[in-house]
Write an enzyme that holds these catalytic residues in place. Structure first.
Site, PDB file in Angstrom:
ATOM      1  CG  ASP A  96      67.433 168.173 139.628  1.00  0.00           C
ATOM      2  OD1 ASP A  96      67.990 167.581 138.693  1.00  0.00           O
ATOM      3  OD2 ASP A  96      66.316 168.682 139.540  1.00  0.00           O
ATOM      4  CE1 TYR A 134      64.813 165.633 132.663  1.00  0.00           C
ATOM      5  CE2 TYR A 134      66.577 164.614 131.401  1.00  0.00           C
ATOM      6  CZ  TYR A 134      66.166 165.402 132.464  1.00  0.00           C
ATOM      7  OH  TYR A 134      67.094 165.969 133.304  1.00  0.00           O
ATOM      8  CE1 TYR A 192      63.481 168.909 133.631  1.00  0.00           C
ATOM      9  CE2 TYR A 192      61.474 169.046 134.946  1.00  0.00           C
ATOM     10  CZ  TYR A 192      62.710 168.474 134.695  1.00  0.00           C
ATOM     11  OH  TYR A 192      63.181 167.475 135.503  1.00  0.00           O
ATOM     12  CG  HIS A 216      70.132 163.179 139.190  1.00  0.00           C
ATOM     13  ND1 HIS A 216      71.042 164.159 138.833  1.00  0.00           N
ATOM     14  CD2 HIS A 216      68.930 163.813 139.287  1.00  0.00           C
ATOM     15  CE1 HIS A 216      70.431 165.317 138.709  1.00  0.00           C
ATOM     16  NE2 HIS A 216      69.146 165.143 138.989  1.00  0.00           N
TER      17      HIS A 216
END
Length: 315
Positions: free
Chosen positions: A103, A147, A230, A290
């Protein structure tokens, strides 16, 4: 957990929590987690590589899990995390490593290899491929309820998560990120509302696992986790040639929702990825999601060990 020891290492003014197992004189493998993961997400791989004769190290990034919180979480950058790994290696007197990232941990692998390729024997990434060090441009054309757009909005995820305990937040995100569809909320819905309380956990993720994650996020909270990754996706490194020549492996789950990000499939299969990492091998796992390393350790671990064996010899 079987032979895994825990310690704290001072790096860049913070104490990083580090899980470690294996022979201290062997080639070193450093595991870098994503979100909502933590060192614990590598439990299956750490034990496997240690049994094969390697030294496995898995830190919690700054602001995550049991590691120290940065004084200003909202100013944390990917480069801060990359420099923490460099400082960790220096503190442990490690001159060369294999890196394994998942990730956004793959982002850190990509940055680290671009900046310090001479320190890397090879790398493996999962969930996200090697990416050049420039801002990601995948939000165009995706609805507002995506998201990442929601998490990137200061305060919104904090308010959304704040309605629930940390364990439930992790539960919901694990369920969302295990699906093959992009997590997108409706206009009048928050991300946490997408998952119903009755929705079961993925079959490979136990209540014991969830409790372990919940306790770690109860400790750290989500302030730094929302900043990196993010709210830091606009970052760019000044690297003129991002080409990497060390051996590399990308373990790709065919059911990974990340593959539906705009442009990602073309980047992987259209030749650009291979041009940036000429010595890259790509392995597809048809049932992989994932969280492929937690979901399918019996398939992932042999691939990891084969790569390590081919590119080093345990001492």
């Amino acid at each position: 957990m079987e032979g895994i020891e825990h310690k704290y290492v001072e790096v860049n003014g913070l104490k990083l929590h580090v899980a470690e197992t294996g022979n201290g004189n062997s080639p070193v493998v450093v595991f870098l987690h994503g979100f909502p993961e933590i060192w614990y997400s590598w439990r299956h791989q750490m034990i496997a590589v240690a049994r094969a004769g390697y030294r496995a190290i898995a830190p919690d990034f700054r602001g995550y899990g049991l590691s120290g919180q940065p004084p200003q979480p909202e100013k944390t950058t990917f480069l801060d995390l990359t420099n923490d790994i460099l400082a960790l290696l220096d503190a442990l007197n490690i001159s060369k490593v294999f890196l394994i990232g998942k990730d956004f941990g793959s982002f850190i692998v990509s940055q680290f290899v671009n900046l310090y390729e001479e320190k890397v024997s090879g790398f493996i990434v999962m969930g996200v491929p090697f990416l050049p060090p420039k801002p990601l441009q995948f939000k165009q054309g995706i609805p507002e309820g995506f998201y990442i757009s929601r998490f990137a909005e200061p305060g919104r995820a904090e308010a959304d998560f704040g309605r629930l305990d940390a364990k439930t937040v992790v539960r919901n995100i694990y369920i969302l990120f295990s699906r093959s569809e992009l997590p997108i909320a409706n206009e009048n819905q928050e991300i946490m509302d997408i998952v119903q309380p009755s929705t079961p956990l993925p079959p490979w993720f136990s209540e014991e696992d969830l409790t372990a994650y919940g306790a770690l996020y109860e400790n750290s909270g989500f302030r730094t986790a929302m900043q990196v990754p993010y709210r830091s996706l606009h970052e760019e490194l000044n690297i003129t040639d991002p080409t990497i020549h060390v051996p590399a492996l990308f373990i790709k789950g065919e059911k990974d929702y990340f593959l539906k990000f705009p442009g990602i499939e073309d980047y992987i299969s259209g030749g650009l990825l291979k041009s940036l990492v000429p010595n890259l091998q790509i392995v597809n796992l048809p049932e992989g999601t994932h969280f492929v390393q937690e979901q399918l350790p019996d398939e992932v671990n042999p691939l990891v060990l084969e790569f390590l064996t081919k590119n080093s010899k345990p001492q």
